[in-house]
Write an enzyme that holds these catalytic residues in place. Structure first.
Site, PDB file in Angstrom:
ATOM      1  N   GLU C  50       0.853  -1.189   0.000  1.00 18.36           N
ATOM      2  CA  GLU C  50       0.000   0.000   0.000  1.00 18.36           C
ATOM      3  C   GLU C  50       0.877   1.224   0.000  1.00 18.36           C
ATOM      4  O   GLU C  50       1.697   1.410   0.888  1.00 18.36           O
ATOM      5  CB  GLU C  50      -0.851   0.034   1.279  1.00 18.36           C
ATOM      6  CG  GLU C  50      -2.095  -0.782   1.199  1.00 18.36           C
ATOM      7  CD  GLU C  50      -2.934  -0.622   2.457  1.00 18.36           C
ATOM      8  OE1 GLU C  50      -3.871  -1.417   2.607  1.00 18.36           O
ATOM      9  OE2 GLU C  50      -2.668   0.270   3.268  1.00 18.36           O
ATOM     10  N   ASP C  61      -5.909   9.413  10.205  1.00 18.82           N
ATOM     11  CA  ASP C  61      -4.602   8.939  10.639  1.00 18.82           C
ATOM     12  C   ASP C  61      -4.172   9.501  11.984  1.00 18.82           C
ATOM     13  O   ASP C  61      -4.476  10.641  12.328  1.00 18.82           O
ATOM     14  CB  ASP C  61      -3.548   9.304   9.588  1.00 18.82           C
ATOM     15  CG  ASP C  61      -3.650   8.416   8.377  1.00 18.82           C
ATOM     16  OD1 ASP C  61      -3.514   7.192   8.545  1.00 18.82           O
ATOM     17  OD2 ASP C  61      -3.902   8.934   7.272  1.00 18.82           O
TER      18      ASP C  61
END
Lengths: 143, 245, 268
Positions: C50, C61
């Site tokens: 990824e 995040d």
């Protein structure tokens, strides 16, 4: 209906928060709307003397109503908003928030062009107590 | 009205991570129930009147009008609401909703601190736990509101990431919400954010325009030619405009 | 032609192995080093990679990936340059690659352009953290035309209706978010994670990868005992942050990923 955005140091200065007048369609914080962003879709800091207008996005319904021509958009700079705040204080005895002063600045431009029989309603959305040190600093006055 | 998924034409929608999707669906379901529920509306208007001090005057600014030598200027005095801005209209509505959803913790983002103060205020009044996210730069330039929030018993979370202003405060509030979504209500202060927030905040703020419409008709016997409002996220403008459109 | 992601899952299933998916932010510390990192990841046992596209407002995040994005953006990492780097990597690698990012940079670049150029440079899929299936129609229209997979997330808050939706709309695999919250290392996971993954499997035939917070070989081994793939992101960036100098960063990442893979294969 006129929405007034924050032109900060000027719409062409790169230091403003005029999402609708200067942004393009993007996605931030969960919805799609006009958004101030760079060429690669990154969102940078905006500028306005009014902290409450210092935001790169705008509500999606406003973008929609603008595209359909239901709302016109204007802008006021830090200077124009501060001048409007002073005028309203001196003439009406009302100290508005710096955010609301952007709307008052537009009325100051608009009203003289209209007939005396016409009616304008302006939203004084908040009071100015919180802004006194900012305005003082801007005008070079000591509190 | 937006479509079923919260789109206003091309705009709006729900661009959030999967963890929040069920919470937004639940919020939408609750909100659509109370939207037309007379007992909720009665309660909301009770607090607007008794606590926020509505209705606010529509004041004819006679000297300003004379000075500008043009149209008649009326001021909708949202500055006279409790806490000093229109923000309280929305925080009262959403706090009542949070209470019905049995969420005992409220979080909010704030830029100038007005929404933070208005949120901390209703949280204190309803006895809810409250945390406010504010960018470091805004904390420094809005010390008065920071102090007000603390006095009101809210916990302040200073956000030091990114540009340290409103957008980063909102990022951080979303991060908190995604973590504590099961017991936390996110009280967004503007007509931004994922569906149903833009519609819901607009509805709560529409009280501004509904009053102004009634007041101007009583006073002038007709509707105004222009409505003017500042636009950041857009909550005070859409609140004034919507009932006239 | 079969998508590399599907190929990888089916090959590894035949050997009884689980898929290890490391995440790195493109452009942290710079794109040249990212290319070296991709190569060392592959050599160390990464089965699929990824590649994070940095965004100014990474709201899903935690602090580790936020810092990583900020570093990448500071020297102007952008989608066109990331795709060039992918193209370079693809010259001598068949390891599937997916872009992992937020919707706005993709939207701004142009969804059609992203899909066409992504495919041409050798991408295999796209995962947009803030794009649930309900809003993904426009992106999917272009990615499917190019044979790229759209990978969607599921989380512990997703109900059966949403599991079915993602199973129907998604491709490649399902990314199951192990905890409610943002990315970043967790000390421990709840035992019910196993049951939650089993629950998703009842409604979805796609392989299931589990991510968010996995930071040790032991955790990776445990999670791979009931999932099809393990995603490790923030922990890798932690390893990289702790190492001085680009060469050392690359080396340590390689060693760490190898330790994860060994643990997942039953070694220690």
């Amino acid at each position: 209906m006129i929405g007034v955005e924050a032109a900060g140091l000027g719409l062409n200065s790169g230091h403003h928060a005029a999402s609708i007048l200067r942004g393009k369609v993007g996605v931030l914080h969960g919805s799609k709307s006009y958004l101030l962003q760079d060429r690669m879709g990154q969102v940078h800091g905006t500028h306005s003397i009014a902290a409450g207008l210092d935001y790169p996005g705008v509500g999606p319904e406003l973008s929609y109503l603008r595209d359909r021509g239901k709302i016109q958009f204007a802008s006021a700079t830090d200077r124009e908003a501060t001048d409007a705040l002073r005028l309203l204080a001196e003439v009406e005895g009302i100290i508005s928030a710096l955010e609301s002063a952007h709307a008052v600045a537009e009325v100051i431009r608009l009203a003289p062009r209209l007939r005396k029989s016409q009616i304008v309603i302006v939203n004084v959305s908040g009071r100015g107590d919180k802004d006194m040190s900012t305005v003082g600093q801007y005008l070079g006055m000591r509190l | 009205m937006p479509d079923k998924r919260g789109h206003f034409g091309l705009y709006g929608g729900r661009y959030v991570s999967e963890t929040l999707m069920p919470a937004l669906v639940e919020l939408e379901r609750f909100y659509s129930k109370v939207r037309r529920n007379p007992s909720f509306q009665r309660e909301f208007h009770h607090y607007l009147r008794e606590y926020a001090g509505r209705e606010t005057p529509l004041y004819f600014a006679e000297r300003l009008t004379r000075k500008l030598r043009g149209a008649k200027i009326y001021l909708k005095r949202e500055d006279l609401c409790h806490t000093g801005a229109h923000k309280i209209n929305n925080t009262l509505g959403q706090a009542l909703l949070a209470r019905r959803m049995k969420k005992n913790r409220i979080i909010a983002e704030t830029g100038a601190g007005q929404h933070g103060v208005a949120t901390a205020t209703v949280a204190a009044m309803f006895g809810l736990e409250c945390e406010i996210f504010m960018g470091k730069e805004d904390v420094e330039r809005q010390s008065l509101n920071v102090f007000r929030m603390k006095l009101l018993g809210a916990k302040l979370r200073v956000v030091e990431s990114g540009s340290q202003t409103l957008k980063d405060a909102m990022n951080e509030a979303l991060r908190d919400w995604v973590t504590y979504v099961r017991n936390t209500y996110y009280l967004i202060g503007s007509v931004a954010g994922p569906h149903p927030y833009p519609m819901m905040v607009r509805d709560f703020q529409s009280v501004i325009g509904k009053e102004a419409k009634r007041q101007i008709l009583a006073r002038e016997g007709r509707l105004p030619d222009y409505l003017v409002a500042c636009v950041g996220g857009g909550s005070n403008s859409i609140g004034l405009f919507y009932p006239f459109s | 032609m079969m998508n590399r992601i599907d190929q990888k899952f089916s090959t590894l299933r035949h050997c009884g192995e689980k898929v290890l998916i490391p995440f790195v932010t493109a452009g942290d510390p710079d794109l040249t080093t990212t290319l070296e990192i991709l190569r060392i990841l592959e050599q160390s046992g990464a089965d699929l990679i990824e590649l994070g596209v940095p965004f100014s407002d990474p709201m899903a995040d935690g602090p580790t990936i936020q810092r990583s994005s900020e570093r990448a953006l500071k020297h102007g990492t952008s989608l066109p340059r990331i795709l060039e780097m992918v193209h370079e990597f693809r010259r001598d690698s068949e390891t599937p690659l997916i872009l992992f990012g937020y919707y706005n940079p993709f939207l701004c670049y142009g969804l059609r352009r992203l899909a066409e150029e992504g495919r041409a440079s050798g991408l295999d899929g796209v995962l947009c953290v803030d794009l649930p299936p309900e809003e993904s129609g426009e992106l999917k229209r272009w990615t499917s035309a190019e044979g790229l997979h759209n990978i969607f997330l599921l989380s512990p808050t997703s109900d059966v209706g949403r599991i079915r939706l993602v199973a129907r709309e998604g491709g490649g695999f399902i990314y199951y978010v192990s905890v409610t919250g943002v990315t970043g290392a967790r000390r421990r996971f709840e035992a019910r994670l196993r049951a939650q993954v089993a629950h998703v499997r009842r409604y979805a035939s796609l392989p299931i990868g589990v991510g968010f917070g996995i930071s040790t070989p032991q955790q990776a081994a445990w999670i791979s005992s009931f999932s099809d793939a393990v995603v490790v992101g923030s922990a890798l960036i932690d390893v990289m942050e702790r190492a001085d100098g680009k060469r050392e960063k690359v080396k340590r990442i390689g060693r760490f990923v190898a330790s994860l893979k060994r643990a997942m294969n039953g070694g220690s």
